[in-house]
Design an enzyme around this catalytic site. Structure first.
Site, PDB file in Angstrom:
ATOM      1  N   VAL A 106       0.829  -1.217   0.000  1.00 33.81           N
ATOM      2  CA  VAL A 106       0.000   0.000   0.000  1.00 33.81           C
ATOM      3  C   VAL A 106       0.862   1.265   0.000  1.00 33.81           C
ATOM      4  O   VAL A 106       0.555   2.231  -0.707  1.00 33.81           O
ATOM      5  CB  VAL A 106      -0.964  -0.001   1.215  1.00 33.81           C
TER       6      VAL A 106
ATOM      7  N   ASP B 174      -9.844 -10.723  10.226  1.00 36.55           N
ATOM      8  CA  ASP B 174      -9.707  -9.515   9.401  1.00 36.55           C
ATOM      9  C   ASP B 174     -11.083  -8.864   9.168  1.00 36.55           C
ATOM     10  O   ASP B 174     -11.243  -7.649   9.319  1.00 36.55           O
ATOM     11  CB  ASP B 174      -9.049  -9.916   8.070  1.00 36.55           C
TER      12      ASP B 174
ATOM     13  N   ARG C 205      11.930  -0.613   6.181  1.00 34.87           N
ATOM     14  CA  ARG C 205      13.065  -1.310   6.796  1.00 34.87           C
ATOM     15  C   ARG C 205      14.288  -1.320   5.880  1.00 34.87           C
ATOM     16  O   ARG C 205      15.401  -1.088   6.307  1.00 34.87           O
ATOM     17  CB  ARG C 205      12.671  -2.761   7.112  1.00 34.87           C
TER      18      ARG C 205
ATOM     19  N   LYS D 222      -6.268  -1.485   9.752  1.00 32.40           N
ATOM     20  CA  LYS D 222      -7.563  -1.885  10.341  1.00 32.40           C
ATOM     21  C   LYS D 222      -7.399  -2.470  11.738  1.00 32.40           C
ATOM     22  O   LYS D 222      -8.217  -2.248  12.612  1.00 32.40           O
ATOM     23  CB  LYS D 222      -8.284  -2.876   9.434  1.00 32.40           C
TER      24      LYS D 222
ATOM     25  N   LYS E  99     -12.684  -5.055  10.374  1.00 28.97           N
ATOM     26  CA  LYS E  99     -13.352  -4.093   9.475  1.00 28.97           C
ATOM     27  C   LYS E  99     -14.786  -3.838   9.931  1.00 28.97           C
ATOM     28  O   LYS E  99     -15.265  -2.702   9.874  1.00 28.97           O
ATOM     29  CB  LYS E  99     -13.310  -4.627   8.045  1.00 28.97           C
TER      30      LYS E  99
HETATM   31  N1  NAP Z   1      -2.235  -5.010   1.226  1.00 29.47           N
HETATM   32  C1  NAP Z   1      -3.488  -4.611   1.101  1.00 29.47           C
HETATM   33  O1  NAP Z   1      -4.128  -4.880   0.090  1.00 29.47           O
HETATM   34  C2  NAP Z   1      -4.123  -3.794   2.186  1.00 29.47           C
HETATM   35  C3  NAP Z   1      -5.452  -3.351   2.016  1.00 29.47           C
HETATM   36  C4  NAP Z   1      -6.048  -2.556   2.989  1.00 29.47           C
HETATM   37  C5  NAP Z   1      -5.323  -2.218   4.117  1.00 29.47           C
HETATM   38  N2  NAP Z   1      -4.043  -2.670   4.279  1.00 29.47           N
HETATM   39  C6  NAP Z   1      -3.312  -2.269   5.486  1.00 29.47           C
HETATM   40  O2  NAP Z   1      -2.253  -1.421   5.102  1.00 29.47           O
HETATM   41  C7  NAP Z   1      -1.146  -1.601   5.967  1.00 29.47           C
HETATM   42  C8  NAP Z   1       0.085  -1.977   5.141  1.00 29.47           C
HETATM   43  O3  NAP Z   1      -0.164  -3.198   4.474  1.00 29.47           O
HETATM   44  P1  NAP Z   1       0.784  -3.715   3.292  1.00 29.47           P
HETATM   45  O4  NAP Z   1       0.054  -4.855   2.675  1.00 29.47           O
HETATM   46  O5  NAP Z   1       1.212  -2.594   2.442  1.00 29.47           O
HETATM   47  O6  NAP Z   1       1.997  -4.303   4.138  1.00 29.47           O
HETATM   48  P2  NAP Z   1       3.445  -4.711   3.611  1.00 29.47           P
HETATM   49  O7  NAP Z   1       3.432  -4.903   2.137  1.00 29.47           O
HETATM   50  O8  NAP Z   1       3.907  -5.813   4.472  1.00 29.47           O
HETATM   51  O9  NAP Z   1       4.327  -3.399   3.923  1.00 29.47           O
HETATM   52  C9  NAP Z   1       4.706  -3.034   5.206  1.00 29.47           C
HETATM   53  C10 NAP Z   1       5.758  -1.956   5.083  1.00 29.47           C
HETATM   54  O10 NAP Z   1       6.132  -1.550   6.388  1.00 29.47           O
HETATM   55  C11 NAP Z   1       7.547  -1.472   6.459  1.00 29.47           C
HETATM   56  N3  NAP Z   1       7.974  -1.692   7.818  1.00 29.47           N
HETATM   57  C12 NAP Z   1       7.859  -2.803   8.580  1.00 29.47           C
HETATM   58  N4  NAP Z   1       8.414  -2.607   9.778  1.00 29.47           N
HETATM   59  C13 NAP Z   1       8.910  -1.345   9.773  1.00 29.47           C
HETATM   60  C14 NAP Z   1       9.607  -0.561  10.701  1.00 29.47           C
HETATM   61  N5  NAP Z   1       9.932  -1.048  11.900  1.00 29.47           N
HETATM   62  N6  NAP Z   1       9.966   0.707  10.355  1.00 29.47           N
HETATM   63  C15 NAP Z   1       9.651   1.196   9.149  1.00 29.47           C
HETATM   64  N7  NAP Z   1       8.968   0.507   8.215  1.00 29.47           N
HETATM   65  C16 NAP Z   1       8.617  -0.766   8.526  1.00 29.47           C
HETATM   66  C17 NAP Z   1       8.058  -2.533   5.509  1.00 29.47           C
HETATM   67  O11 NAP Z   1       9.384  -2.222   5.116  1.00 29.47           O
HETATM   68  P3  NAP Z   1      10.191  -3.091   4.012  1.00 29.47           P
HETATM   69  O12 NAP Z   1       9.441  -2.932   2.720  1.00 29.47           O
HETATM   70  O13 NAP Z   1      11.547  -2.445   3.920  1.00 29.47           O
HETATM   71  O14 NAP Z   1      10.209  -4.486   4.523  1.00 29.47           O
HETATM   72  C18 NAP Z   1       7.043  -2.408   4.366  1.00 29.47           C
HETATM   73  O15 NAP Z   1       7.460  -1.424   3.471  1.00 29.47           O
HETATM   74  C19 NAP Z   1      -1.581  -2.663   6.985  1.00 29.47           C
HETATM   75  O16 NAP Z   1      -2.119  -2.040   8.110  1.00 29.47           O
HETATM   76  C20 NAP Z   1      -2.690  -3.418   6.238  1.00 29.47           C
HETATM   77  O17 NAP Z   1      -3.619  -4.001   7.123  1.00 29.47           O
HETATM   78  C21 NAP Z   1      -3.442  -3.449   3.330  1.00 29.47           C
END
Ligand code: NAP
Length: 430
Positions: free
Chosen positions: A15, A203, A46, A107, A207
């Protein structure tokens, strides 16, 4: 044009990277809509070396996302790390403590700490926006909170998890069983290696808790959500549902009843003709029922980089233009003290499937157990005859009370001729 709005993005995963890409690709259009350029001034993740599909050369890099949230240059902190505690929460709390607007798609965080965070935002005089947290690209928060403000809502329900909807849709289309379809979904990347968060309804519960608060102007009450997943749904049940004119969907439902607000996530039988039954595959759909508007349904992609970034950016533009609404529609002090309704008091119809030894008197014993709890039968299907094997018997009931239904099922489960625990799926009236 006004001074640029300076944005910090914490988390550059699916995202986060999608949001930066959208902000860059639509920069001119968004500057017009926002009345000022939207600039990503700081980022944190990270791994600094990872390619993010966007130009980050002009953005300050932070190894520590909490330090980014305190950057005095920044106007808005966009938290896209995730998790209800730990770094994601610290980023949001730090930003609010520094009187910065916050946009998040988290969420879990909003479901567990939404009311407290809304209070912190209110005290700081800033926005806390979370459109991306529920149903991805579907603008359901804004629709409920602002578009439908003229209504008293009686019920809000929806398909809030694309993974489980994909599994149920594929099971129906292919006739295959749960475990096989789950394994395929994992191989295709539609389900996580540890799928429990999705398939056990966690999940969707997060929501629903957020949706219910926005819809009914009530503090977020995750503990009050009754939650059941889809592990026990079999190809047999899906086949019987079809035969009876239903589809099985994992729904999140918030409904005002005489006993208070019901919040429940569980597999449901919905009529095949109901609009929500047509929401298939990874899509999400949400239905709201208001006293003036009637019924309204929004359908779309509930996850993924593009759809979720679309929701996140809508929140950013609201803040850029100064459009401000309390996170749950009213100030925290004015949130309604509506009691939660216990699941035992739920009233509805039920589908029951039993595996029985086909011998005289079984059906009479089952009927007696239902009668003893004043549960009245609507229909019965008995398939196949075999003296050595269990055969399925399917019953549907008229509207009854959950507590009575559970007692009757406990009694039925003890019958010698009933070989497996009875399966029960609630039938919804839409
Ligand atoms: N994916 C979806 O379709 C979706 C839909 C609706 C809502 N969401 C919500 O959006 C949020 C993000 O989801 P996502 O799917 O994008 O997750 P993701 O792909 O796992 O990305 C998480 C990001 O956070 C970074 N991160 C982790 N630990 C960190 C730290 N200690 N300091 C700084 N950055 C850190 C990671 O860095 P690195 O990249 O360097 O590892 C990565 O860039 C969550 O709350 C999720 O519930 C996601």
């Amino acid at each position: 044009m006004n001074a640029p709005l300076k944005i910090a993005v914490a988390g550059l995963g699916t995202v986060g990277a999608g949001t930066v890409q959208l902000l860059q690709r639509q920069a001119d259009h968004l500057a017009l809509r926002a009345g000022r350029p939207l600039v990503v001034s700081a980022v944190s993740a990270r791994d600094k070396s990872r390619e993010r599909g966007a130009d980050l050369s002009a953005a300050r890099w932070y190894d520590h996302a909490v330090a980014l949230a305190a950057d005095p240059e920044i106007d808005i902190v966009v938290e896209l790390i995730g998790g209800s505690h730990g770094i994601g929460r610290q980023v949001v709390e730090t930003a609010l403590a520094h009187k910065k607007h916050v946009v998040t798609a988290n969420k879990a965080l909003m479901a567990e700490h939404g009311t407290a965070l809304a209070e912190e935002a209110e005290a700081a005089g800033v926005s806390l926006a979370f459109e991306g947290a529920v149903a991805g690209g579907i603008p359901i928060i804004k629709t409920l909170r602002e578009g439908l403000v003229g209504n008293r809502l009686g019920r809000v329900y929806g398909i809030l998890n694309g993974t489980t909807n994909y599994i149920l849709t594929t099971m129906r289309e292919s006739g295959r069983d749960f475990a096989e379809v789950l394994a395929e979904a994992q191989a295709l990347g539609y389900a996580e290696a540890d799928p429990s968060f999705d398939i056990d309804g966690v999940d969707a519960s997060h929501k629903l808790a957020i949706l219910a608060s926005v819809a009914f102007g009530r503090p977020v009450d995750l503990a009050g959500v009754y939650c059941e997943g889809i592990r026990h749904i079999s190809a047999l049940d899906i086949g019987f549902a079809e035969e009876l004119g239903y589809r099985i969907k994992l729904l999140g439902i918030a409904r005002l009843t005489d006993h208070g607000l019901e919040q429940r996530v569980h597999p449901c039988m919905v009529r095949r003709e109901a609009p929500i039954a047509a929401v298939e595959g990874v899509f999400n759909g949400v239905v709201a029922e208001g006293d003036f508007v009637g019924q309204l349904m929004l359908e779309g992609r509930g996850a993924g980089a593009g759809p979720t970034a679309s929701a996140v950016v809508a929140d950013i533009v609201d803040i850029a233009t100064g459009r401000h609404v309390p996170p749950f529609g009213v100030p925290v002090g004015s949130l309604a003290r509506i009691a939660g309704a216990p699941m035992e008091s739920h009233r509805g119809a039920y589908y029951i499937r039993l595996m029985v030894v086909d011998q005289p008197g079984v059906i009479a014993d089952v009927a007696a157990a239902l009668r003893d709890e004043a549960v009245s039968l609507e229909s019965m299907i008995q398939r196949g005859r075999s003296e050595s094997e269990a055969v399925p018997v399917v019953l549907t009931t008229h509207v009854t009370v959950e507590a009575a239904m559970r007692k009757a099922l406990a009694a039925i489960g003890k019958l010698k001729a009933v070989l497996e625990p009875p399966r029960m799926i609630r039938i919804e009236d839409f």
